[in-house]
Design a protein around this motif. Structure first.
Motif, PDB file in Angstrom:
ATOM      1  N   ALA A 174       0.836  -1.195   0.000  1.00  0.00           N
ATOM      2  CA  ALA A 174       0.000   0.000   0.000  1.00  0.00           C
ATOM      3  C   ALA A 174       0.869   1.243   0.000  1.00  0.00           C
ATOM      4  CB  ALA A 174      -0.914   0.006   1.223  1.00  0.00           C
ATOM      5  N   ARG A 175       0.387   2.297  -0.682  1.00  0.00           N
ATOM      6  CA  ARG A 175       1.114   3.557  -0.656  1.00  0.00           C
ATOM      7  C   ARG A 175       1.213   4.058   0.771  1.00  0.00           C
ATOM      8  NH1 ARG A 175      -2.212   6.694  -4.616  1.00  0.00           N
ATOM      9  NH2 ARG A 175      -2.337   8.072  -2.788  1.00  0.00           N
ATOM     10  N   SER A 176       2.362   4.584   1.124  1.00  0.00           N
ATOM     11  CA  SER A 176       2.603   4.985   2.514  1.00  0.00           C
ATOM     12  C   SER A 176       1.631   6.065   2.977  1.00  0.00           C
ATOM     13  CB  SER A 176       4.044   5.479   2.674  1.00  0.00           C
ATOM     14  OG  SER A 176       4.943   4.411   2.515  1.00  0.00           O
ATOM     15  N   ASP A 177       1.321   7.031   2.114  1.00  0.00           N
ATOM     16  CA  ASP A 177       0.408   8.094   2.531  1.00  0.00           C
ATOM     17  C   ASP A 177      -0.994   7.545   2.784  1.00  0.00           C
ATOM     18  OD1 ASP A 177       0.191   7.530  -0.202  1.00  0.00           O
ATOM     19  OD2 ASP A 177      -0.719   9.479  -0.607  1.00  0.00           O
ATOM     20  N   ALA A 178      -1.428   6.606   1.950  1.00  0.00           N
ATOM     21  CA  ALA A 178      -2.745   6.007   2.152  1.00  0.00           C
ATOM     22  C   ALA A 178      -2.752   5.151   3.419  1.00  0.00           C
ATOM     23  CB  ALA A 178      -3.125   5.172   0.931  1.00  0.00           C
ATOM     24  N   PHE A 179      -1.683   4.390   3.635  1.00  0.00           N
ATOM     25  CA  PHE A 179      -1.604   3.558   4.835  1.00  0.00           C
ATOM     26  C   PHE A 179      -1.677   4.403   6.096  1.00  0.00           C
ATOM     27  CE2 PHE A 179       1.270   2.093   8.205  1.00  0.00           C
ATOM     28  CZ  PHE A 179       0.631   0.935   8.588  1.00  0.00           C
ATOM     29  N   THR A 180      -0.923   5.491   6.138  1.00  0.00           N
ATOM     30  CA  THR A 180      -0.891   6.345   7.325  1.00  0.00           C
ATOM     31  C   THR A 180      -2.264   6.941   7.607  1.00  0.00           C
ATOM     32  OG1 THR A 180       1.432   6.886   6.877  1.00  0.00           O
ATOM     33  CG2 THR A 180       0.227   8.350   8.373  1.00  0.00           C
ATOM     34  N   ALA A 181      -2.992   7.287   6.535  1.00  0.00           N
ATOM     35  CA  ALA A 181      -4.311   7.901   6.719  1.00  0.00           C
ATOM     36  C   ALA A 181      -5.367   6.885   7.139  1.00  0.00           C
ATOM     37  CB  ALA A 181      -4.739   8.593   5.425  1.00  0.00           C
ATOM     38  N   ILE A 182      -5.247   5.638   6.662  1.00  0.00           N
ATOM     39  CA  ILE A 182      -6.326   4.664   6.827  1.00  0.00           C
ATOM     40  C   ILE A 182      -6.130   3.785   8.048  1.00  0.00           C
ATOM     41  CG2 ILE A 182      -7.486   2.712   5.721  1.00  0.00           C
ATOM     42  CD1 ILE A 182      -6.628   3.956   3.021  1.00  0.00           C
ATOM     43  N   VAL A 183      -4.888   3.443   8.410  1.00  0.00           N
ATOM     44  CA  VAL A 183      -4.672   2.497   9.500  1.00  0.00           C
ATOM     45  C   VAL A 183      -5.275   3.046  10.793  1.00  0.00           C
ATOM     46  CG1 VAL A 183      -2.416   3.438  10.174  1.00  0.00           C
ATOM     47  CG2 VAL A 183      -2.950   1.020  10.610  1.00  0.00           C
ATOM     48  N   PRO A 184      -6.017   2.238  11.539  1.00  0.00           N
ATOM     49  CA  PRO A 184      -6.645   2.734  12.777  1.00  0.00           C
ATOM     50  C   PRO A 184      -5.596   3.130  13.811  1.00  0.00           C
ATOM     51  CG  PRO A 184      -7.622   0.648  12.070  1.00  0.00           C
ATOM     52  CD  PRO A 184      -6.400   0.845  11.238  1.00  0.00           C
ATOM     53  N   HIS A 185      -5.937   4.127  14.608  1.00  0.00           N
ATOM     54  CA  HIS A 185      -5.074   4.501  15.717  1.00  0.00           C
ATOM     55  C   HIS A 185      -5.316   3.558  16.889  1.00  0.00           C
ATOM     56  CE1 HIS A 185      -4.224   8.906  14.326  1.00  0.00           C
ATOM     57  NE2 HIS A 185      -3.849   7.988  13.448  1.00  0.00           N
ATOM     58  N   ARG A 186      -4.342   3.534  17.766  1.00  0.00           N
ATOM     59  CA  ARG A 186      -4.384   2.625  18.905  1.00  0.00           C
ATOM     60  C   ARG A 186      -5.673   2.814  19.724  1.00  0.00           C
ATOM     61  NH1 ARG A 186       0.492   0.866  21.589  1.00  0.00           N
ATOM     62  NH2 ARG A 186       1.474   2.472  20.313  1.00  0.00           N
ATOM     63  N   SER A 187      -6.099   4.043  19.917  1.00  0.00           N
ATOM     64  CA  SER A 187      -7.287   4.320  20.733  1.00  0.00           C
ATOM     65  C   SER A 187      -8.588   3.940  20.025  1.00  0.00           C
ATOM     66  CB  SER A 187      -7.324   5.807  21.111  1.00  0.00           C
ATOM     67  OG  SER A 187      -7.348   6.611  19.939  1.00  0.00           O
ATOM     68  N   GLU A 188      -8.529   3.764  18.706  1.00  0.00           N
ATOM     69  CA  GLU A 188      -9.736   3.446  17.947  1.00  0.00           C
ATOM     70  C   GLU A 188      -9.976   1.944  17.818  1.00  0.00           C
ATOM     71  OE1 GLU A 188      -9.724   7.271  14.879  1.00  0.00           O
ATOM     72  OE2 GLU A 188      -8.832   5.365  14.264  1.00  0.00           O
ATOM     73  N   LEU A 189      -8.917   1.150  17.915  1.00  0.00           N
ATOM     74  CA  LEU A 189      -9.015  -0.284  17.640  1.00  0.00           C
ATOM     75  C   LEU A 189     -10.101  -0.999  18.448  1.00  0.00           C
ATOM     76  CD1 LEU A 189      -5.308  -1.451  17.160  1.00  0.00           C
ATOM     77  CD2 LEU A 189      -7.163  -1.527  15.484  1.00  0.00           C
ATOM     78  N   PRO A 190     -10.225  -0.759  19.753  1.00  0.00           N
ATOM     79  CA  PRO A 190     -11.257  -1.499  20.506  1.00  0.00           C
ATOM     80  C   PRO A 190     -12.669  -1.266  19.992  1.00  0.00           C
ATOM     81  CG  PRO A 190      -9.695  -0.461  22.001  1.00  0.00           C
ATOM     82  CD  PRO A 190      -9.434   0.110  20.643  1.00  0.00           C
ATOM     83  N   PHE A 191     -12.921  -0.095  19.368  1.00  0.00           N
ATOM     84  CA  PHE A 191     -14.281   0.253  18.953  1.00  0.00           C
ATOM     85  C   PHE A 191     -14.576  -0.149  17.516  1.00  0.00           C
ATOM     86  CE2 PHE A 191     -12.988   2.899  22.430  1.00  0.00           C
ATOM     87  CZ  PHE A 191     -14.083   2.862  23.279  1.00  0.00           C
ATOM     88  N   LEU A 192     -13.620  -0.786  16.880  1.00  0.00           N
ATOM     89  CA  LEU A 192     -13.825  -1.238  15.504  1.00  0.00           C
ATOM     90  C   LEU A 192     -14.104  -2.735  15.430  1.00  0.00           C
ATOM     91  CD1 LEU A 192     -11.074   0.844  13.667  1.00  0.00           C
ATOM     92  CD2 LEU A 192     -13.544   1.261  13.726  1.00  0.00           C
ATOM     93  N   ALA A 193     -14.335  -3.366  16.559  1.00  0.00           N
ATOM     94  CA  ALA A 193     -14.667  -4.792  16.581  1.00  0.00           C
ATOM     95  C   ALA A 193     -15.596  -5.065  17.756  1.00  0.00           C
ATOM     96  CB  ALA A 193     -13.405  -5.652  16.692  1.00  0.00           C
ATOM     97  N   HIS A 194     -16.540  -5.934  17.546  1.00  0.00           N
ATOM     98  CA  HIS A 194     -17.445  -6.353  18.616  1.00  0.00           C
ATOM     99  C   HIS A 194     -17.982  -7.741  18.280  1.00  0.00           C
ATOM    100  CE1 HIS A 194     -20.206  -4.611  15.618  1.00  0.00           C
ATOM    101  NE2 HIS A 194     -21.122  -5.439  16.115  1.00  0.00           N
ATOM    102  N   VAL A 195     -18.734  -8.318  19.202  1.00  0.00           N
ATOM    103  CA  VAL A 195     -19.316  -9.651  19.029  1.00  0.00           C
ATOM    104  C   VAL A 195     -20.830  -9.524  19.022  1.00  0.00           C
ATOM    105  CG1 VAL A 195     -19.674 -11.905  20.128  1.00  0.00           C
ATOM    106  CG2 VAL A 195     -17.382 -10.929  20.006  1.00  0.00           C
ATOM    107  N   ARG A 196     -21.464 -10.254  18.085  1.00  0.00           N
ATOM    108  CA  ARG A 196     -22.924 -10.339  18.055  1.00  0.00           C
ATOM    109  C   ARG A 196     -23.327 -11.785  18.324  1.00  0.00           C
ATOM    110  NH1 ARG A 196     -24.377  -7.018  12.481  1.00  0.00           N
ATOM    111  NH2 ARG A 196     -23.211  -5.107  13.001  1.00  0.00           N
TER     112      ARG A 196
END
Length: 748
Positions: A174-196
């Protein structure tokens, strides 16, 4: 959430529980079992050296460098979908609910998911010039191989088991600029996954849902990749790579196309499906269109579900015939010879004198039944065994009638007063005699009868009496014995036929209860054990073209209702039972066996054929049908079969007035409302319409939402959360969820 029921936008959603995650008790790694034993000895006992104990080890290993495709339950947008997804967060539903939490991407921090769903535009990934594919297969041992223009994750410090080093994995650059913009930040990771957790409490299914934080607002083709975050911990706080590209390990991938003027989704497809079927009986019936047909008889045939087929007559003439399979849009009339048991396919041909052509429907059913029995010995074996049983009992009829007629008055031939009573008495007595013959025809019962008849005395006499020099055996005929020539005609007597049905427990004298739901009704009697003879099982043996002889019967994006023709099923069974028939007695036995097969359920079964993209893109959608317009008296689904990639066959117990298609609860979309806003919800799921939360972008060029800031916005006391009790990942998922869509088709 602890609640098993919630209200989403006024819609009651039952059987769903949201959880923050599922952290396994044991994470991936190598473990040792240590056992320590201490023995205290008296002083006078000499101390021995310490006992050496084994420390056995074991390894816990989950998916790491690749993901079995069968673990991916669903993705959104669907694979290859085209539509407006500008307000929807792409997500993936994984049947292994512990997967996002099985590993730890950042050592020494609270447990966060080790995978992230990242969405890339087509020009943000390096593609192979020869194939145009952005993904590259390589060995796990090559992950750490340096690249001149790509930053390679530091897998050299990761303990990769030797057994996995030669396994294959998939990477993207992946292009580095796109990766830096898209990769989740550490504080966001817990809220991007859950269980149903879906379903009733007694039998729930759990799924992990991983969502992306990028909205595909710009038109074009996108690739979605489930990325491993191992060895990428340094870049989860915004650090920029020092090379043009970043090599990422992709566990699963799919693509879709964003086009803002094209509506797409379960709601769009389902509502179009309802709109295409205008809720009147003609549009919903399983029949070819008769539009433009002027001939009244042809129009009637098409409306009744018939299709014209090529027909070669026995004289070699090429003509056409009418054919209708087991599925019919109308309740068919009973044939004039409904009690007849077909012996050949020609017996089942119906000549339409007014048109000079044949109706080959029942003839084709008979032929298919015969072919199935000839091709499958497991299907034919119980039929042949049952025929031998019936024939054996038929051959004992002579002695049974002789004994019975000696003690019971035979009903008179004419119909004078009292003859009906005498005939019923005679039939009941005959049935009782046959029952004793049939049910007592086991070694245990036969031995018991011999003992009661004085077996011990006869054995003693036989052993103590000298054998005569000459023994002449004779078997004098008794008065009333039936000759072989008259046996076939005797079997055809109505009283004898009824007696056989009672003795063999053939319906209506069998155990089947017509008031019981079809799913609970016995499929056959003991006479034909060894095969499921119910209508759904018989239909499952047939290829699709037998019941859908023309593609136009179910056009794309359509729903069709039908009845099952019980007479067609009877002809099919006649074909199955026709194998090996050579005598008149065989024919009589075949008719009894045909009647013993409990295919009477065909008259109660209805069905639906659905052809739509819903089936390919939402294969787990929920289906409900009701007999009453007020959603009362549900019609249970007896069978659900995928007969083509986009065509679903459903067999129902009862005739539905309402059909409802519901979006799968575990696949409901996550996203925003119009204008990048979100109406917050209480913990119960009820929307707080007086408030509106605007989604701020962390990167406006790539349309990446600032998940951390949205999380903080929802952490307010009036929504049930506070600084001391902040919103959880499951609570955040509740804010993003759209209620499942329902589409209703009503039959007038």
């Amino acid at each position: 959430m602890s609640d098993n029921e919630m209200i989403l936008d006024g819609e009651k959603v039952t059987g769903i529980t949201l959880k923050d995650g599922h952290i396994p008790n044991m994470t991936d790694g190598n473990y040792k079992v240590t056992v320590k034993q201490t023995v205290t000895l008296p002083p006078e006992v000499k101390q021995q050296s310490d006992i050496k104990l084994d420390t056995p080890g074991f390894t816990v290993r989950g998916p790491r460098f690749s993901l079995d495709p069968s673990m991916v339950h669903a993705v959104h947008p669907a694979v290859g979908a085209t539509g407006d997804f500008s307000l929807q967060f792409p997500h993936i539903v994984i049947s292994r609910d512990v997967l996002p939490w099985e590993r730890q991407p950042i050592t020494g921090t609270p447990r966060v998911p080790w995978v992230a769903l990242m969405i890339f535009a087509q020009d943000e990934l390096r593609a192979d010039p020869a194939t145009g594919d952005s993904a590259t297969s390589r060995k796990v041992s090559d992950l750490a191989s340096s690249a001149s223009d790509a930053m390679v994750p530091g897998y050299t410090d990761v303990d990769v088991p030797t057994a996995l080093k030669n396994s294959m994995c998939v990477t993207i650059d992946a292009r580095s600029d796109a990766f830096t913009a898209i990769v989740p930040h550490r504080s966001e990771l817990p809220f991007l996954a859950h269980v149903r957790e879906i379903g009733p409490r007694s039998g729930r299914e759990a799924y992990a849902v991983v969502m992306a934080s990028r909205l595909p607002k710009k038109e074009g083709r996108y690739e979605a990749h489930l990325i491993s975050l191992e060895a990428l911990g340094a870049y989860l706080d915004g650090k920029k790579p020092d090379k043009a590209y970043v090599r990422l390990l992709s566990l699963h991938r799919w693509s879709f196309t964003a086009k803002n003027d094209v509506r797409h989704g379960f709601d769009v497809l389902a509502r179009n499906l309802v709109r295409n079927n205008t809720n009147n009986a003609r549009e919903l019936s399983l029949s070819l269109s008769s539009e433009g047909v002027t001939n009244a008889r042809v129009k009637d045939r098409l409306t009744a579900g018939y299709v014209p087929v090529s027909h070669l007559t026995q004289t070699g003439e090429q003509s056409f015939a009418w054919y209708r399979g087991p599925f019919t849009p109308v309740i068919p009339p009973e044939p004039s010879d409904k009690k007849k048991c077909y012996i050949t396919a020609d017996d089942a041909l119906i000549y339409i004198a007014d048109d000079g052509v044949f109706d080959v429907s029942y003839s084709a059913a008979f032929t298919w039944g015969r072919l199935l029995a000839l091709a499958d010995s497991d299907l034919a074996a119980p039929v042949l065994k049952a025929r031998r049983t019936v024939l054996r009992h038929m051959l004992t009829l002579s002695s049974v009638l002789a004994d019975l007629e000696a003690t019971t008055p035979v009903p008179p031939a004419d119909n004078d007063s009292g003859s009906d009573v005498q005939e019923n008495d005679f039939t009941e007595e005959l049935a009782a005699h046959l029952t004793r013959q049939i049910q007592g025809n086991t070694p245990y019962h036969q031995f018991g009868e011999l003992v009661e008849a004085g077996l011990a005395t006869r054995l003693k006499t036989s052993l103590t009496t000298p054998t005569p020099t000459e023994t002449r055996l004779s078997s004098p005929a008794r008065k009333g014995d039936i000759t072989g020539r008259d046996l076939a005609s005797t079997i055809q007597r109505p009283d004898v036929q009824e007696a056989f049905r009672r003795a063999l427990r053939i319906p209506p004298y069998g155990p089947a209860d017509t008031n019981v739901a079809l799913t609970d009704t016995p499929s056959n009697t003991g006479l034909l054990d060894g095969w499921a003879w119910d209508t759904p099982s018989l239909l499952s043996l047939l290829p699709r073209d037998v019941f859908l002889p023309h593609a136009a019967l179910v056009p794309p994006e359509s729903l069709r209702l039908f009845h099952i023709n019980p007479h067609w099923i009877t002809a099919l069974v006649d074909g199955i039972t026709s194998v090996g028939i050579s005598t008149n007695l065989d024919q009589q036995a075949a008719k009894l066996i045909r009647d013993a097969i409990a295919h009477q359920d065909a008259g109660k079964i209805t069905g639906i054929i659905l052809r739509s993209q819903l089936i390919t893109q939402w294969p787990g959608f929920h289906f409900q049908a009701f007999r009453q317009a007020n959603y009362q008296q549900p019609c249970p689904v007896i069978r659900r079969d995928l007969i083509a990639p986009d065509t679903l066959l459903l067999l129902l117990d009862g005739s539905p007035r309402i059909v409802e298609l519901v979006e799968p609860t575990h696949e409901v979309t996550l996203g925003l409302d119009s204008n990048n806003t979100c109406t917050p919800r209480l913990k119960t799921g009820t929307k707080v319409t007086s408030k509106s939360v605007k989604a701020e972008m962390r990167d406006t060029v790539h349309n990446v939402v600032n998940i951390a800031k949205m999380r903080d916005t929802f952490t307010t006391s009036d929504l049930g959360w506070s600084t001391q009790n902040p919103i959880t990942p499951s609570g955040f998922a509740l804010q993003m969820m759209h209620p499942p869509c329902r589409a209703v088709v009503k039959q007038q």
